[in-house]
Motif scaffolding. Sequence first.
Motif, PDB file in Angstrom:
ATOM      1  N   GLY A  53       0.811  -1.188   0.000  1.00 49.19           N
ATOM      2  CA  GLY A  53       0.000   0.000   0.000  1.00 49.19           C
ATOM      3  C   GLY A  53       0.854   1.250   0.000  1.00 49.19           C
ATOM      4  N   GLY A  54       0.195   2.370  -0.068  1.00 50.22           N
ATOM      5  CA  GLY A  54       0.886   3.652  -0.092  1.00 50.22           C
ATOM      6  C   GLY A  54       1.044   4.270   1.274  1.00 50.22           C
ATOM      7  N   VAL A  55       1.440   5.503   1.272  1.00 44.77           N
ATOM      8  CA  VAL A  55       1.653   6.263   2.506  1.00 44.77           C
ATOM      9  C   VAL A  55       0.299   6.726   3.042  1.00 44.77           C
ATOM     10  CG1 VAL A  55       2.667   8.377   3.427  1.00 44.77           C
ATOM     11  CG2 VAL A  55       3.925   7.018   1.764  1.00 44.77           C
ATOM     12  N   ARG A  56       0.100   6.615   4.352  1.00 40.33           N
ATOM     13  CA  ARG A  56      -1.120   7.107   5.006  1.00 40.33           C
ATOM     14  C   ARG A  56      -0.732   8.268   5.914  1.00 40.33           C
ATOM     15  NH1 ARG A  56      -6.418   5.864   5.912  1.00 40.33           N
ATOM     16  NH2 ARG A  56      -6.274   4.010   4.637  1.00 40.33           N
ATOM     17  N   HIS A  57      -1.480   9.348   5.821  1.00 41.39           N
ATOM     18  CA  HIS A  57      -1.245  10.553   6.620  1.00 41.39           C
ATOM     19  C   HIS A  57      -2.275  10.586   7.741  1.00 41.39           C
ATOM     20  CE1 HIS A  57       1.448  12.182   3.517  1.00 41.39           C
ATOM     21  NE2 HIS A  57       0.641  11.535   2.700  1.00 41.39           N
ATOM     22  N   TRP A  58      -1.800  10.657   8.972  1.00 45.43           N
ATOM     23  CA  TRP A  58      -2.651  10.646  10.153  1.00 45.43           C
ATOM     24  C   TRP A  58      -2.604  11.991  10.859  1.00 45.43           C
ATOM     25  CZ3 TRP A  58      -5.473   6.449  11.910  1.00 45.43           C
ATOM     26  CH2 TRP A  58      -5.203   5.217  11.313  1.00 45.43           C
ATOM     27  N   TYR A  59      -3.751  12.417  11.390  1.00 48.77           N
ATOM     28  CA  TYR A  59      -3.844  13.546  12.298  1.00 48.77           C
ATOM     29  C   TYR A  59      -4.446  12.987  13.580  1.00 48.77           C
ATOM     30  CZ  TYR A  59      -2.670  16.408   8.364  1.00 48.77           C
ATOM     31  OH  TYR A  59      -2.002  16.962   7.318  1.00 48.77           O
ATOM     32  N   ILE A  60      -3.683  13.021  14.653  1.00 48.66           N
ATOM     33  CA  ILE A  60      -4.047  12.362  15.894  1.00 48.66           C
ATOM     34  C   ILE A  60      -4.288  13.415  16.969  1.00 48.66           C
ATOM     35  CG2 ILE A  60      -3.283  10.701  17.628  1.00 48.66           C
ATOM     36  CD1 ILE A  60      -1.464   9.537  15.346  1.00 48.66           C
ATOM     37  N   ILE A  61      -5.479  13.359  17.558  1.00 50.81           N
ATOM     38  CA  ILE A  61      -5.870  14.316  18.587  1.00 50.81           C
ATOM     39  C   ILE A  61      -5.847  13.598  19.926  1.00 50.81           C
ATOM     40  CG2 ILE A  61      -7.730  15.786  19.450  1.00 50.81           C
ATOM     41  CD1 ILE A  61      -7.685  14.922  15.814  1.00 50.81           C
ATOM     42  N   ARG A  62      -5.138  14.158  20.872  1.00 50.49           N
ATOM     43  CA  ARG A  62      -4.999  13.516  22.179  1.00 50.49           C
ATOM     44  C   ARG A  62      -6.324  13.513  22.941  1.00 50.49           C
ATOM     45  NH1 ARG A  62      -1.850  18.083  25.646  1.00 50.49           N
ATOM     46  NH2 ARG A  62      -3.388  19.696  25.262  1.00 50.49           N
ATOM     47  N   ASP A  63      -6.441  12.587  23.853  1.00 54.97           N
ATOM     48  CA  ASP A  63      -7.659  12.411  24.634  1.00 54.97           C
ATOM     49  C   ASP A  63      -8.048  13.681  25.393  1.00 54.97           C
ATOM     50  OD1 ASP A  63      -9.815  10.838  25.684  1.00 54.97           O
ATOM     51  OD2 ASP A  63      -8.696  10.696  27.561  1.00 54.97           O
ATOM     52  N   GLN A  64      -7.069  14.452  25.856  1.00 55.32           N
ATOM     53  CA  GLN A  64      -7.348  15.674  26.615  1.00 55.32           C
ATOM     54  C   GLN A  64      -8.136  16.705  25.805  1.00 55.32           C
ATOM     55  OE1 GLN A  64      -4.458  14.040  26.401  1.00 55.32           O
ATOM     56  NE2 GLN A  64      -3.108  14.450  28.126  1.00 55.32           N
ATOM     57  N   ASP A  65      -8.053  16.644  24.479  1.00 53.45           N
ATOM     58  CA  ASP A  65      -8.754  17.603  23.628  1.00 53.45           C
ATOM     59  C   ASP A  65     -10.053  17.052  23.054  1.00 53.45           C
ATOM     60  OD1 ASP A  65      -7.086  19.880  23.824  1.00 53.45           O
ATOM     61  OD2 ASP A  65      -5.605  18.871  22.586  1.00 53.45           O
ATOM     62  N   ARG A  66     -10.457  15.864  23.504  1.00 52.68           N
ATOM     63  CA  ARG A  66     -11.668  15.214  22.988  1.00 52.68           C
ATOM     64  C   ARG A  66     -12.902  16.101  23.176  1.00 52.68           C
ATOM     65  NH1 ARG A  66     -13.969  10.240  21.932  1.00 52.68           N
ATOM     66  NH2 ARG A  66     -12.001   9.153  22.159  1.00 52.68           N
ATOM     67  N   GLU A  67     -13.133  16.598  24.387  1.00 55.87           N
ATOM     68  CA  GLU A  67     -14.335  17.398  24.654  1.00 55.87           C
ATOM     69  C   GLU A  67     -14.366  18.664  23.811  1.00 55.87           C
ATOM     70  OE1 GLU A  67     -15.850  18.152  28.577  1.00 55.87           O
ATOM     71  OE2 GLU A  67     -14.928  16.291  29.307  1.00 55.87           O
ATOM     72  N   ARG A  68     -13.234  19.340  23.706  1.00 55.75           N
ATOM     73  CA  ARG A  68     -13.171  20.571  22.917  1.00 55.75           C
ATOM     74  C   ARG A  68     -13.472  20.277  21.444  1.00 55.75           C
ATOM     75  NH1 ARG A  68      -7.889  24.084  23.211  1.00 55.75           N
ATOM     76  NH2 ARG A  68      -7.993  23.125  25.245  1.00 55.75           N
ATOM     77  N   LEU A  69     -12.931  19.180  20.934  1.00 57.74           N
ATOM     78  CA  LEU A  69     -13.170  18.808  19.538  1.00 57.74           C
ATOM     79  C   LEU A  69     -14.638  18.441  19.323  1.00 57.74           C
ATOM     80  CD1 LEU A  69     -12.228  18.157  16.673  1.00 57.74           C
ATOM     81  CD2 LEU A  69     -11.661  15.861  17.480  1.00 57.74           C
ATOM     82  N   MET A  70     -15.208  17.660  20.210  1.00 57.55           N
ATOM     83  CA  MET A  70     -16.600  17.251  20.051  1.00 57.55           C
ATOM     84  C   MET A  70     -17.542  18.448  20.114  1.00 57.55           C
ATOM     85  SD  MET A  70     -16.164  14.203  19.278  1.00 57.55           S
ATOM     86  CE  MET A  70     -17.864  13.738  19.066  1.00 57.55           C
ATOM     87  N   LYS A  71     -17.239  19.410  20.976  1.00 54.92           N
ATOM     88  CA  LYS A  71     -18.042  20.633  21.061  1.00 54.92           C
ATOM     89  C   LYS A  71     -17.959  21.406  19.739  1.00 54.92           C
ATOM     90  CE  LYS A  71     -18.270  22.491  25.053  1.00 54.92           C
ATOM     91  NZ  LYS A  71     -18.007  23.238  26.307  1.00 54.92           N
ATOM     92  N   LEU A  72     -16.772  21.488  19.175  1.00 48.09           N
ATOM     93  CA  LEU A  72     -16.571  22.165  17.896  1.00 48.09           C
ATOM     94  C   LEU A  72     -17.347  21.464  16.786  1.00 48.09           C
ATOM     95  CD1 LEU A  72     -15.066  24.250  16.105  1.00 48.09           C
ATOM     96  CD2 LEU A  72     -13.209  22.577  15.958  1.00 48.09           C
ATOM     97  N   VAL A  73     -17.289  20.143  16.757  1.00 44.73           N
ATOM     98  CA  VAL A  73     -17.988  19.372  15.723  1.00 44.73           C
ATOM     99  C   VAL A  73     -19.500  19.569  15.845  1.00 44.73           C
ATOM    100  CG1 VAL A  73     -18.523  17.029  14.946  1.00 44.73           C
ATOM    101  CG2 VAL A  73     -16.161  17.683  15.395  1.00 44.73           C
ATOM    102  N   GLU A  74     -20.009  19.559  17.060  1.00 43.15           N
ATOM    103  CA  GLU A  74     -21.448  19.767  17.273  1.00 43.15           C
ATOM    104  C   GLU A  74     -21.894  21.129  16.764  1.00 43.15           C
ATOM    105  OE1 GLU A  74     -22.377  19.075  21.367  1.00 43.15           O
ATOM    106  OE2 GLU A  74     -21.777  16.973  21.252  1.00 43.15           O
ATOM    107  N   GLU A  75     -21.041  22.130  16.900  1.00 41.86           N
ATOM    108  CA  GLU A  75     -21.374  23.474  16.432  1.00 41.86           C
ATOM    109  C   GLU A  75     -21.335  23.568  14.912  1.00 41.86           C
ATOM    110  OE1 GLU A  75     -18.591  26.104  18.287  1.00 41.86           O
ATOM    111  OE2 GLU A  75     -19.318  25.679  20.302  1.00 41.86           O
ATOM    112  N   CYS A  76     -20.481  22.759  14.278  1.00 44.22           N
ATOM    113  CA  CYS A  76     -20.231  22.915  12.843  1.00 44.22           C
ATOM    114  C   CYS A  76     -20.878  21.873  11.944  1.00 44.22           C
ATOM    115  CB  CYS A  76     -18.733  22.892  12.584  1.00 44.22           C
ATOM    116  SG  CYS A  76     -17.845  24.221  13.409  1.00 44.22           S
ATOM    117  N   ALA A  77     -21.275  20.713  12.481  1.00 46.37           N
ATOM    118  CA  ALA A  77     -21.764  19.644  11.616  1.00 46.37           C
ATOM    119  C   ALA A  77     -22.770  18.771  12.341  1.00 46.37           C
ATOM    120  CB  ALA A  77     -20.582  18.794  11.147  1.00 46.37           C
TER     121      ALA A  77
END
Length: 90
Positions: free
Chosen positions: A1-25
């Motif tokens: 297979g080819g190269v896979r590019h990952w963006y990994i968000i640490r557990d400490q930022d889970r709530e902030r990310l989920m709040k952002l997602v709820e606001e945007c999508a």
Amino acid sequence: GGVRHWYIIRDQDRERLMKLVEECADAKCVKHDGLFIDPSVFDKHGIVYRRVVQNAKEMLVLAAGTIAQSFTTDKQWSESIVFGLVSWIR
């Protein structure tokens, strides 16, 4: 297979990310892996992430609670294995 590019968000930022997602999508997108967030949005909202490039025949192990998104620019066959270490059991 080819190269896979990952963006990994640490557990400490889970709530902030989920709040952002709820606001945007619609939350259904997140549950069905139908959403890829531009990393510049993470920067704008102070969400810490790491970019990892996974080459062919490499394995990537993520900690429990980690949120990750990835993409590849080539044909790719990938497999996920969910496992836990004995030391994780209380």
